[in-house]
Write a protein that holds these residues in place. Structure first.
Motif, PDB file in Angstrom:
ATOM      1  N   SER A 137      -3.725 -24.085  11.516  1.00 14.18           N
ATOM      2  CA  SER A 137      -2.778 -23.076  10.242  1.00 14.18           C
ATOM      3  C   SER A 137      -1.848 -24.644  11.096  1.00 14.18           C
ATOM      4  O   SER A 137      -1.403 -25.429  10.133  1.00 14.18           O
ATOM      5  CB  SER A 137      -1.778 -22.448  11.012  1.00 14.18           C
ATOM      6  OG  SER A 137      -1.118 -22.234  10.300  1.00 14.18           O
TER       7      SER A 137
ATOM      8  N   PHE B 235      -0.376 -26.960   8.437  1.00 15.49           N
ATOM      9  CA  PHE B 235       0.658 -27.482   8.096  1.00 15.49           C
ATOM     10  C   PHE B 235       1.512 -29.075   7.532  1.00 15.49           C
ATOM     11  O   PHE B 235       2.262 -28.994   7.185  1.00 15.49           O
ATOM     12  CB  PHE B 235       2.037 -26.661   8.513  1.00 15.49           C
ATOM     13  CG  PHE B 235       2.840 -26.186   8.103  1.00 15.49           C
ATOM     14  CD1 PHE B 235       3.758 -24.930   7.173  1.00 15.49           C
ATOM     15  CD2 PHE B 235       4.333 -27.272   8.492  1.00 15.49           C
ATOM     16  CE1 PHE B 235       4.917 -25.152   6.415  1.00 15.49           C
ATOM     17  CE2 PHE B 235       5.636 -26.927   7.637  1.00 15.49           C
ATOM     18  CZ  PHE B 235       6.391 -26.030   6.768  1.00 15.49           C
ATOM     19  N   THR B 236       1.140 -29.213   8.744  1.00 16.28           N
ATOM     20  CA  THR B 236       1.629 -30.768   9.046  1.00 16.28           C
ATOM     21  C   THR B 236       0.872 -31.803   7.913  1.00 16.28           C
ATOM     22  O   THR B 236       1.778 -32.893   7.269  1.00 16.28           O
ATOM     23  CB  THR B 236       0.703 -31.325  10.376  1.00 16.28           C
ATOM     24  OG1 THR B 236       1.857 -30.178  11.262  1.00 16.28           O
ATOM     25  CG2 THR B 236       1.883 -32.555  10.927  1.00 16.28           C
TER      26      THR B 236
ATOM     27  N   GLY C 286       0.739 -30.740   5.059  1.00 14.60           N
ATOM     28  CA  GLY C 286       1.039 -30.915   3.316  1.00 14.60           C
ATOM     29  C   GLY C 286       2.806 -31.026   3.634  1.00 14.60           C
ATOM     30  O   GLY C 286       2.978 -32.130   2.401  1.00 14.60           O
ATOM     31  N   PHE C 287       2.846 -30.884   4.634  1.00 19.43           N
ATOM     32  CA  PHE C 287       4.316 -32.215   5.010  1.00 19.43           C
ATOM     33  C   PHE C 287       4.339 -33.057   4.612  1.00 19.43           C
ATOM     34  O   PHE C 287       5.367 -33.557   3.614  1.00 19.43           O
ATOM     35  CB  PHE C 287       5.162 -30.930   6.024  1.00 19.43           C
ATOM     36  CG  PHE C 287       6.410 -31.499   6.062  1.00 19.43           C
ATOM     37  CD1 PHE C 287       7.447 -30.839   5.890  1.00 19.43           C
ATOM     38  CD2 PHE C 287       6.764 -32.183   6.978  1.00 19.43           C
ATOM     39  CE1 PHE C 287       8.563 -30.973   6.266  1.00 19.43           C
ATOM     40  CE2 PHE C 287       8.169 -32.391   7.300  1.00 19.43           C
ATOM     41  CZ  PHE C 287       9.023 -32.260   6.483  1.00 19.43           C
TER      42      PHE C 287
ATOM     43  N   MET D  43       0.901 -26.706   2.906  1.00 20.37           N
ATOM     44  CA  MET D  43       1.492 -25.369   3.294  1.00 20.37           C
ATOM     45  C   MET D  43       1.612 -23.122   3.349  1.00 20.37           C
ATOM     46  O   MET D  43       1.620 -22.687   3.938  1.00 20.37           O
ATOM     47  CB  MET D  43       3.281 -25.535   3.399  1.00 20.37           C
ATOM     48  CG  MET D  43       3.294 -26.910   3.556  1.00 20.37           C
ATOM     49  SD  MET D  43       4.974 -28.083   3.307  1.00 20.37           S
ATOM     50  CE  MET D  43       5.808 -26.686   4.001  1.00 20.37           C
TER      51      MET D  43
ATOM     52  N   ALA E 243      -1.361 -22.458   5.025  1.00 16.92           N
ATOM     53  CA  ALA E 243      -1.182 -22.329   6.071  1.00 16.92           C
ATOM     54  C   ALA E 243      -0.623 -21.120   6.999  1.00 16.92           C
ATOM     55  O   ALA E 243      -0.869 -20.614   7.809  1.00 16.92           O
ATOM     56  CB  ALA E 243      -0.475 -23.553   7.024  1.00 16.92           C
TER      57      ALA E 243
END
Length: 93
Positions: free
Chosen positions: A13, A17-18, A20-21, A40, A43
């Motif tokens: 996750s 998320f990383t 996506g960011f 994100m 995640a």
């Protein structure tokens, strides 16, 4: 049957998320930014599903469905804005 440890879900996750960011920060294209937002949200859903394993009331699934609905609405509105922008730019030509 072996269960997957909770830490594996956290790592996957956090990785999603990383990514996506990073896409949101690096890319300038609207579609890529929307893809980053969807990663994100995915995640977050993975975390909800992971924490739902020990819950008897299934609250993680309910929150996960809510996040999916918000993501679908966000994509529909964003794509409508993009289509409208291209139509108005086409009319100006």
């Amino acid at each position: 049957m072996n269960e997957i440890p909770l830490e594996a879900f956290w790592l996957i996750s956090a990785f999603l998320f990383t990514i996506g960011f990073a896409i949101i920060l690096i890319k300038k294209n609207t579609l890529f930014i929307l893809m980053g937002i969807e990663l994100m949200l995915g995640a977050a859903n993975l975390n909800f599903a992971a924490f739902n394993r020990g819950d008897t009331e299934q609250q993680g699934i309910i929150y996960g469905l809510f996040v999916l609905v918000v993501g679908v609405c966000e994509m529909a509105i964003a794509l409508a804005i993009i289509i409208q922008t291209f139509r108005s730019a086409k009319l100006r030509e």
